[in-house]
Scaffold this active site. Structure first.
Site, short mmCIF file in Angstrom:
data_model
loop_
_atom_site.label_atom_id
_atom_site.label_comp_id
_atom_site.label_asym_id
_atom_site.label_seq_id
_atom_site.Cartn_x
_atom_site.Cartn_y
_atom_site.Cartn_z
CB THR A 72 -0.91 0.00 1.25
OG1 THR A 72 -1.72 -1.19 1.20
CG2 THR A 72 -1.80 1.22 1.30
CG ASN A 151 -6.92 -8.01 -4.94
OD1 ASN A 151 -6.91 -7.27 -5.92
ND2 ASN A 151 -7.64 -7.77 -3.87
CD GLN A 179 -3.00 -11.32 -4.38
OE1 GLN A 179 -2.71 -12.52 -4.32
NE2 GLN A 179 -3.47 -10.67 -3.33
CB SER A 199 3.14 -6.75 -0.33
OG SER A 199 2.86 -6.90 1.03
CB ALA A 200 7.49 -9.58 2.40
CG HIS A 201 1.48 -9.72 3.82
ND1 HIS A 201 0.17 -10.14 3.81
CD2 HIS A 201 1.45 -8.44 3.36
CE1 HIS A 201 -0.61 -9.15 3.38
NE2 HIS A 201 0.15 -8.11 3.09
CB CYS A 327 -20.59 -9.25 5.07
SG CYS A 327 -22.18 -9.56 5.78
N1 PLP Z 1 -2.31 -4.68 -3.94
C1 PLP Z 1 -2.89 -5.88 -4.04
C2 PLP Z 1 -3.22 -6.43 -5.38
C3 PLP Z 1 -3.18 -6.63 -2.89
O1 PLP Z 1 -3.76 -7.82 -3.00
C4 PLP Z 1 -2.84 -6.07 -1.63
C5 PLP Z 1 -3.16 -6.81 -0.39
O2 PLP Z 1 -4.23 -7.34 -0.22
C6 PLP Z 1 -2.22 -4.81 -1.59
C7 PLP Z 1 -1.97 -4.14 -2.76
C8 PLP Z 1 -1.82 -4.20 -0.31
O3 PLP Z 1 -0.62 -4.77 0.13
P1 PLP Z 1 -0.17 -4.58 1.66
O4 PLP Z 1 -1.01 -5.50 2.46
O5 PLP Z 1 1.27 -4.98 1.67
O6 PLP Z 1 -0.35 -3.16 1.99
#
Ligand code: PLP
Length: 375
Positions: A72, A151, A179, A199-201, A327
Protein backbone atom coordinates in the site's frame (compact mmCIF):
# COMPACT_ATOMS: atom_id res chain seq x y z
CA UNK A 1 -12.23 -29.40 14.30
CA UNK A 2 -10.05 -28.98 11.24
CA UNK A 3 -8.29 -25.75 10.36
CA UNK A 4 -8.09 -25.31 6.62
CA UNK A 5 -6.45 -22.18 5.22
CA UNK A 6 -7.53 -21.36 1.67
CA UNK A 7 -7.06 -17.59 1.78
CA UNK A 8 -3.53 -17.18 0.47
CA UNK A 9 -4.39 -14.08 -1.55
CA UNK A 10 -5.09 -12.33 1.77
CA UNK A 11 -1.81 -13.43 3.30
CA UNK A 12 0.43 -16.48 3.46
CA UNK A 13 2.11 -18.60 6.14
CA UNK A 14 5.70 -17.54 6.77
CA UNK A 15 8.30 -20.12 5.70
CA UNK A 16 10.25 -21.58 8.67
CA UNK A 17 13.54 -20.61 6.99
CA UNK A 18 12.32 -17.00 6.85
CA UNK A 19 11.54 -17.04 10.56
CA UNK A 20 15.05 -18.39 11.32
CA UNK A 21 16.69 -15.68 9.22
CA UNK A 22 14.61 -13.00 10.94
CA UNK A 23 15.31 -14.37 14.42
CA UNK A 24 19.04 -14.23 13.76
CA UNK A 25 18.73 -10.51 12.92
CA UNK A 26 16.44 -9.77 15.87
CA UNK A 27 18.74 -11.54 18.30
CA UNK A 28 22.15 -10.57 16.99
CA UNK A 29 22.00 -7.74 14.49
CA UNK A 30 20.19 -4.94 16.25
CA UNK A 31 22.37 -1.99 15.28
CA UNK A 32 20.76 1.02 13.64
CA UNK A 33 21.82 0.89 9.96
CA UNK A 34 22.46 4.65 10.03
CA UNK A 35 25.03 4.33 12.85
CA UNK A 36 28.63 4.48 11.70
CA UNK A 37 29.97 2.01 14.29
CA UNK A 38 30.36 -1.72 13.62
CA UNK A 39 26.83 -2.57 14.85
CA UNK A 40 25.36 -0.13 12.33
CA UNK A 41 27.69 -1.21 9.55
CA UNK A 42 26.63 -4.84 10.02
CA UNK A 43 22.93 -4.10 9.58
CA UNK A 44 23.58 -1.62 6.75
CA UNK A 45 25.43 -4.42 5.01
CA UNK A 46 22.49 -6.79 5.50
CA UNK A 47 20.18 -4.26 3.88
CA UNK A 48 22.45 -3.68 0.89
CA UNK A 49 23.00 -7.42 0.37
CA UNK A 50 19.20 -7.85 0.44
CA UNK A 51 18.72 -5.09 -2.10
CA UNK A 52 21.31 -6.67 -4.43
CA UNK A 53 19.73 -10.09 -4.10
CA UNK A 54 16.23 -8.82 -4.94
CA UNK A 55 17.57 -6.76 -7.84
CA UNK A 56 19.48 -9.76 -9.22
CA UNK A 57 16.31 -11.86 -9.18
CA UNK A 58 14.42 -9.15 -11.09
CA UNK A 59 17.33 -8.33 -13.42
CA UNK A 60 17.41 -4.67 -12.42
CA UNK A 61 19.86 -2.44 -10.54
CA UNK A 62 20.09 -2.52 -6.74
CA UNK A 63 19.60 1.26 -6.69
CA UNK A 64 16.20 0.75 -8.33
CA UNK A 65 14.79 -1.09 -5.28
CA UNK A 66 13.32 1.00 -2.44
CA UNK A 67 12.14 -0.77 0.72
CA UNK A 68 8.73 0.30 2.06
CA UNK A 69 6.49 -0.82 4.90
CA UNK A 70 4.03 -2.59 2.58
CA UNK A 71 2.50 -2.71 -0.88
CA UNK A 72 0.00 0.00 0.00
CA UNK A 73 2.77 2.44 0.91
CA UNK A 74 4.70 1.67 -2.27
CA UNK A 75 1.58 2.31 -4.39
CA UNK A 76 0.89 5.58 -2.55
CA UNK A 77 4.50 6.72 -2.91
CA UNK A 78 4.63 6.11 -6.67
CA UNK A 79 1.20 7.47 -7.56
CA UNK A 80 1.57 10.60 -5.46
CA UNK A 81 5.01 11.44 -6.75
CA UNK A 82 3.97 10.87 -10.36
CA UNK A 83 1.19 13.43 -9.94
CA UNK A 84 2.98 15.89 -7.66
CA UNK A 85 6.54 15.76 -8.99
CA UNK A 86 6.37 14.34 -12.51
CA UNK A 87 3.22 16.39 -13.18
CA UNK A 88 1.37 13.69 -15.10
CA UNK A 89 -1.73 15.16 -16.73
CA UNK A 90 -3.65 11.92 -16.74
CA UNK A 91 -3.80 8.53 -15.03
CA UNK A 92 -5.20 5.57 -16.92
CA UNK A 93 -6.25 2.84 -14.52
CA UNK A 94 -9.17 0.41 -14.12
CA UNK A 95 -12.13 -0.15 -11.82
CA UNK A 96 -10.73 -3.55 -10.78
CA UNK A 97 -7.55 -2.23 -9.13
CA UNK A 98 -6.90 -2.72 -5.42
CA UNK A 99 -8.13 0.11 -3.18
CA UNK A 100 -4.47 0.97 -2.46
CA UNK A 101 -4.48 2.33 -6.03
CA UNK A 102 -8.11 3.34 -6.54
CA UNK A 103 -8.53 5.31 -3.32
CA UNK A 104 -5.14 6.96 -3.74
CA UNK A 105 -6.03 8.11 -7.24
CA UNK A 106 -9.39 9.44 -5.98
CA UNK A 107 -7.77 11.45 -3.18
CA UNK A 108 -5.03 12.78 -5.46
CA UNK A 109 -7.69 13.92 -7.89
CA UNK A 110 -9.14 16.14 -5.18
CA UNK A 111 -5.72 17.63 -4.45
CA UNK A 112 -4.21 18.05 -7.91
CA UNK A 113 -5.40 18.83 -11.38
CA UNK A 114 -5.21 15.80 -13.68
CA UNK A 115 -7.72 13.58 -15.42
CA UNK A 116 -8.48 9.90 -14.86
CA UNK A 117 -9.55 7.40 -17.50
CA UNK A 118 -10.74 3.90 -16.62
CA UNK A 119 -10.00 1.17 -19.15
CA UNK A 120 -12.99 -1.03 -19.97
CA UNK A 121 -13.18 -4.48 -18.45
CA UNK A 122 -14.27 -7.38 -20.66
CA UNK A 123 -16.90 -9.91 -19.48
CA UNK A 124 -14.16 -12.36 -18.46
CA UNK A 125 -12.64 -9.80 -16.09
CA UNK A 126 -9.65 -8.89 -18.29
CA UNK A 127 -8.56 -5.50 -19.54
CA UNK A 128 -9.74 -4.34 -22.96
CA UNK A 129 -6.35 -3.75 -24.61
CA UNK A 130 -7.80 -2.05 -27.66
CA UNK A 131 -9.57 0.47 -25.42
CA UNK A 132 -6.27 1.07 -23.61
CA UNK A 133 -4.57 1.68 -26.94
CA UNK A 134 -7.27 4.13 -28.00
CA UNK A 135 -6.93 5.99 -24.70
CA UNK A 136 -3.17 6.15 -25.12
CA UNK A 137 -3.52 7.80 -28.50
CA UNK A 138 -4.58 11.02 -26.82
CA UNK A 139 -1.42 13.04 -26.50
CA UNK A 140 -1.10 13.82 -22.76
CA UNK A 141 1.59 13.16 -20.18
CA UNK A 142 0.21 9.89 -18.83
CA UNK A 143 0.74 7.29 -16.12
CA UNK A 144 -0.85 3.89 -16.71
CA UNK A 145 -1.52 2.04 -13.45
CA UNK A 146 -2.72 -1.53 -13.98
CA UNK A 147 -2.22 -4.49 -11.69
CA UNK A 148 -0.58 -7.70 -12.90
CA UNK A 149 -2.81 -10.29 -11.19
CA UNK A 150 -6.17 -9.30 -9.76
CA UNK A 151 -6.45 -10.21 -6.08
CA UNK A 152 -10.12 -11.19 -6.30
CA UNK A 153 -10.42 -12.95 -9.63
CA UNK A 154 -6.87 -13.96 -10.57
CA UNK A 155 -7.19 -12.41 -14.04
CA UNK A 156 -3.77 -11.68 -15.54
CA UNK A 157 -2.55 -8.58 -17.34
CA UNK A 158 -0.15 -9.12 -20.25
CA UNK A 159 2.68 -7.11 -18.71
CA UNK A 160 4.90 -7.21 -21.75
CA UNK A 161 2.15 -6.03 -24.07
CA UNK A 162 1.07 -3.16 -21.80
CA UNK A 163 4.64 -2.10 -21.01
CA UNK A 164 5.43 -1.91 -24.73
CA UNK A 165 2.20 -0.06 -25.51
CA UNK A 166 3.07 2.49 -22.81
CA UNK A 167 6.61 2.87 -24.11
CA UNK A 168 5.38 3.41 -27.67
CA UNK A 169 3.05 6.15 -26.41
CA UNK A 170 5.58 7.73 -24.03
CA UNK A 171 3.46 6.89 -21.00
CA UNK A 172 4.83 5.77 -17.62
CA UNK A 173 3.76 2.27 -16.59
CA UNK A 174 3.12 1.34 -12.94
CA UNK A 175 2.07 -2.19 -12.03
CA UNK A 176 0.92 -3.53 -8.68
CA UNK A 177 2.48 -7.01 -8.64
CA UNK A 178 1.53 -7.79 -5.05
CA UNK A 179 -0.34 -10.99 -6.00
CA UNK A 180 2.18 -12.34 -8.48
CA UNK A 181 5.67 -11.39 -7.37
CA UNK A 182 7.61 -14.46 -6.21
CA UNK A 183 5.19 -16.63 -8.20
CA UNK A 184 6.40 -15.72 -11.71
CA UNK A 185 9.77 -14.99 -13.26
CA UNK A 186 10.18 -11.38 -14.27
CA UNK A 187 12.99 -9.75 -16.22
CA UNK A 188 12.97 -5.98 -15.86
CA UNK A 189 15.73 -5.56 -18.40
CA UNK A 190 13.49 -6.84 -21.19
CA UNK A 191 10.08 -5.60 -19.96
CA UNK A 192 9.96 -1.79 -19.88
CA UNK A 193 7.98 -1.41 -16.65
CA UNK A 194 8.71 1.91 -14.91
CA UNK A 195 7.32 1.18 -11.46
CA UNK A 196 6.51 -2.10 -9.74
CA UNK A 197 5.12 -2.81 -6.27
CA UNK A 198 5.60 -5.90 -4.07
CA UNK A 199 4.62 -7.04 -0.58
CA UNK A 200 6.40 -9.81 1.35
CA UNK A 201 3.44 -11.28 3.21
CA UNK A 202 1.91 -12.54 -0.03
CA UNK A 203 4.93 -14.74 -0.80
CA UNK A 204 5.49 -16.42 2.57
CA UNK A 205 7.46 -13.53 4.04
CA UNK A 206 6.66 -11.25 7.00
CA UNK A 207 3.95 -8.58 7.17
CA UNK A 208 4.94 -4.92 7.29
CA UNK A 209 7.53 -4.95 4.51
CA UNK A 210 7.44 -4.47 0.75
CA UNK A 211 9.37 -2.77 -1.96
CA UNK A 212 9.02 -0.49 -4.93
CA UNK A 213 11.02 -0.82 -8.14
CA UNK A 214 11.61 2.61 -9.65
CA UNK A 215 13.47 2.76 -12.95
CA UNK A 216 16.64 4.72 -12.49
CA UNK A 217 15.89 7.20 -15.26
CA UNK A 218 12.88 8.50 -13.28
CA UNK A 219 13.33 10.82 -10.30
CA UNK A 220 10.54 10.37 -7.75
CA UNK A 221 10.30 12.29 -4.48
CA UNK A 222 9.56 10.62 -1.13
CA UNK A 223 6.21 10.15 0.56
CA UNK A 224 7.77 10.05 4.03
CA UNK A 225 10.13 12.86 4.99
CA UNK A 226 12.85 12.70 7.61
CA UNK A 227 16.23 10.98 7.54
CA UNK A 228 18.32 10.03 4.55
CA UNK A 229 17.42 6.32 4.58
CA UNK A 230 16.84 4.67 1.19
CA UNK A 231 18.87 7.47 -0.45
CA UNK A 232 16.30 9.96 0.81
CA UNK A 233 13.40 8.17 -0.93
CA UNK A 234 11.90 6.66 2.22
CA UNK A 235 12.74 8.14 5.61
CA UNK A 236 12.53 6.00 8.76
CA UNK A 237 14.85 3.49 10.41
CA UNK A 238 14.88 0.40 8.24
CA UNK A 239 13.08 -2.73 9.46
CA UNK A 240 16.17 -4.89 9.05
CA UNK A 241 14.67 -8.20 10.23
CA UNK A 242 11.73 -7.70 7.86
CA UNK A 243 14.01 -6.81 4.94
CA UNK A 244 16.11 -9.93 5.56
CA UNK A 245 12.94 -12.02 5.98
CA UNK A 246 11.46 -10.68 2.74
CA UNK A 247 14.69 -11.36 0.85
CA UNK A 248 14.89 -14.93 2.16
CA UNK A 249 11.24 -15.50 1.22
CA UNK A 250 11.78 -14.03 -2.27
CA UNK A 251 14.90 -16.09 -2.96
CA UNK A 252 13.23 -19.29 -1.80
CA UNK A 253 10.05 -18.57 -3.76
CA UNK A 254 12.04 -18.16 -6.97
CA UNK A 255 14.31 -21.15 -6.31
CA UNK A 256 11.26 -23.38 -5.83
CA UNK A 257 9.03 -21.67 -8.35
CA UNK A 258 8.63 -24.48 -10.88
CA UNK A 259 8.01 -27.23 -8.32
CA UNK A 260 5.60 -25.17 -6.23
CA UNK A 261 3.80 -23.77 -9.27
CA UNK A 262 3.21 -27.24 -10.74
CA UNK A 263 1.98 -28.50 -7.39
CA UNK A 264 -0.42 -25.57 -6.84
CA UNK A 265 -1.67 -25.71 -10.42
CA UNK A 266 -2.54 -29.38 -9.99
CA UNK A 267 -4.45 -28.47 -6.82
CA UNK A 268 -6.33 -25.74 -8.66
CA UNK A 269 -7.30 -28.13 -11.46
CA UNK A 270 -8.52 -30.61 -8.85
CA UNK A 271 -10.53 -27.85 -7.14
CA UNK A 272 -12.18 -26.91 -10.45
CA UNK A 273 -13.03 -30.58 -11.16
CA UNK A 274 -14.54 -31.06 -7.72
CA UNK A 275 -16.64 -27.91 -7.97
CA UNK A 276 -17.88 -28.98 -11.41
CA UNK A 277 -18.70 -32.42 -10.02
CA UNK A 278 -20.60 -31.34 -6.89
CA UNK A 279 -21.97 -27.96 -8.00
CA UNK A 280 -22.34 -28.23 -11.79
CA UNK A 281 -24.30 -24.99 -12.03
CA UNK A 282 -21.45 -22.90 -10.61
CA UNK A 283 -20.07 -20.03 -12.62
CA UNK A 284 -16.33 -19.42 -12.60
CA UNK A 285 -15.29 -15.79 -12.71
CA UNK A 286 -12.89 -15.73 -15.65
CA UNK A 287 -11.89 -18.97 -17.33
CA UNK A 288 -10.04 -21.01 -14.66
CA UNK A 289 -7.56 -22.07 -17.36
CA UNK A 290 -6.61 -18.44 -17.94
CA UNK A 291 -6.63 -17.08 -14.40
CA UNK A 292 -3.59 -17.16 -12.11
CA UNK A 293 -2.68 -20.58 -10.72
CA UNK A 294 -3.09 -19.62 -7.08
CA UNK A 295 -6.60 -18.21 -7.37
CA UNK A 296 -10.13 -19.31 -8.18
CA UNK A 297 -13.25 -17.18 -7.92
CA UNK A 298 -16.54 -19.00 -8.21
CA UNK A 299 -20.19 -18.00 -8.01
CA UNK A 300 -22.04 -20.85 -6.34
CA UNK A 301 -25.54 -21.96 -7.36
CA UNK A 302 -26.87 -21.28 -3.87
CA UNK A 303 -29.86 -19.24 -2.91
CA UNK A 304 -29.20 -15.52 -2.47
CA UNK A 305 -30.31 -15.85 1.16
CA UNK A 306 -27.12 -17.83 1.85
CA UNK A 307 -24.80 -15.06 0.68
CA UNK A 308 -24.35 -13.19 3.93
CA UNK A 309 -23.79 -16.30 6.07
CA UNK A 310 -21.63 -18.42 3.78
CA UNK A 311 -18.22 -17.27 5.00
CA UNK A 312 -19.34 -17.40 8.60
CA UNK A 313 -20.61 -20.96 8.20
CA UNK A 314 -17.40 -22.07 6.51
CA UNK A 315 -15.44 -20.43 9.31
CA UNK A 316 -17.54 -22.33 11.88
CA UNK A 317 -16.35 -25.51 10.17
CA UNK A 318 -12.72 -24.33 10.32
CA UNK A 319 -12.41 -23.29 6.65
CA UNK A 320 -10.85 -19.90 5.89
CA UNK A 321 -11.74 -18.52 2.45
CA UNK A 322 -12.75 -15.10 1.23
CA UNK A 323 -15.47 -13.60 -0.79
CA UNK A 324 -15.38 -10.75 -3.22
CA UNK A 325 -17.94 -8.95 -1.12
CA UNK A 326 -17.73 -6.96 2.06
CA UNK A 327 -20.47 -7.86 4.47
CA UNK A 328 -21.56 -4.84 6.41
CA UNK A 329 -24.10 -5.16 9.20
CA UNK A 330 -25.73 -8.18 7.63
CA UNK A 331 -26.14 -6.63 4.18
CA UNK A 332 -23.84 -7.79 1.43
CA UNK A 333 -22.16 -5.16 -0.70
CA UNK A 334 -20.87 -6.63 -3.95
CA UNK A 335 -17.15 -6.22 -4.49
CA UNK A 336 -16.06 -3.25 -6.60
CA UNK A 337 -14.11 -5.70 -8.77
CA UNK A 338 -17.04 -7.99 -9.60
CA UNK A 339 -19.32 -5.01 -10.02
CA UNK A 340 -17.09 -3.81 -12.85
CA UNK A 341 -18.02 -6.71 -15.14
CA UNK A 342 -20.51 -9.12 -13.53
CA UNK A 343 -24.21 -8.44 -13.92
CA UNK A 344 -27.32 -9.28 -11.92
CA UNK A 345 -28.48 -11.83 -10.82
CA UNK A 346 -24.99 -13.35 -10.45
CA UNK A 347 -23.70 -10.36 -8.51
CA UNK A 348 -26.04 -11.12 -5.62
CA UNK A 349 -25.31 -14.85 -5.46
CA UNK A 350 -22.78 -16.24 -2.99
CA UNK A 351 -19.29 -16.22 -4.39
CA UNK A 352 -16.02 -17.49 -3.02
CA UNK A 353 -12.41 -16.56 -3.61
CA UNK A 354 -10.35 -19.64 -2.94
CA UNK A 355 -6.61 -18.99 -2.97
CA UNK A 356 -3.98 -21.70 -2.72
CA UNK A 357 -0.37 -22.17 -1.70
CA UNK A 358 2.08 -25.08 -1.71
CA UNK A 359 1.08 -25.73 1.92
CA UNK A 360 -2.41 -26.84 0.80
CA UNK A 361 -3.38 -30.43 -0.02
CA UNK A 362 -6.12 -32.27 -1.92
CA UNK A 363 -7.55 -33.17 1.49
CA UNK A 364 -8.09 -29.46 2.18
CA UNK A 365 -10.11 -29.19 -1.02
CA UNK A 366 -12.11 -32.33 -0.22
CA UNK A 367 -12.92 -30.88 3.19
CA UNK A 368 -14.05 -27.58 1.63
CA UNK A 369 -16.33 -29.39 -0.81
CA UNK A 370 -17.78 -31.66 1.89
CA UNK A 371 -18.46 -28.61 4.05
CA UNK A 372 -20.10 -26.71 1.19
CA UNK A 373 -22.44 -29.64 0.62
CA UNK A 374 -23.56 -29.49 4.25
CA UNK A 375 -24.34 -25.80 4.17
N1 PLP B 1 -2.31 -4.68 -3.94
C1 PLP B 1 -2.89 -5.88 -4.04
C2 PLP B 1 -3.22 -6.43 -5.38
C3 PLP B 1 -3.18 -6.63 -2.89
O1 PLP B 1 -3.76 -7.82 -3.00
C4 PLP B 1 -2.84 -6.07 -1.63
C5 PLP B 1 -3.16 -6.81 -0.39
O2 PLP B 1 -4.23 -7.34 -0.22
C6 PLP B 1 -2.22 -4.81 -1.59
C7 PLP B 1 -1.97 -4.14 -2.76
C8 PLP B 1 -1.82 -4.20 -0.31
O3 PLP B 1 -0.62 -4.77 0.13
P1 PLP B 1 -0.17 -4.58 1.66
O4 PLP B 1 -1.01 -5.50 2.46
O5 PLP B 1 1.27 -4.98 1.67
O6 PLP B 1 -0.35 -3.16 1.99
Amino acid sequence: MKNIYLDNAATTAVRPEVISAMLQVLQEDYGNPSSTHSFGRTTKNLIELSRKSIAKNLNCLAQEIVFTSCGTEANNFILRSCVRDLHVERIITSKIEHHAVLHTVEVLQREYSFSVDYVSILPDGTIDYSHLETLLEENKKTLVSLMHVNNETGTILDLEKVAKLCKNHNAYFHTDMVQSIGKVKIDLETIPIDFLVASAHKFHGPKGIGFAFIRKTIALQPLLLGGEQEKGLRAGTESVHNIVGMTTAFTMALEQLETEKNYVLELKNYLVQQIEKYFPDSLFVGNPKDTFYTLLNVILPFDVSKTSMLLFQLDMHGVAVSRGSACQSGSVKPSHVLEAFITEPYLKQPNLRISLSHYNTKEDIDYLLTTLQKI
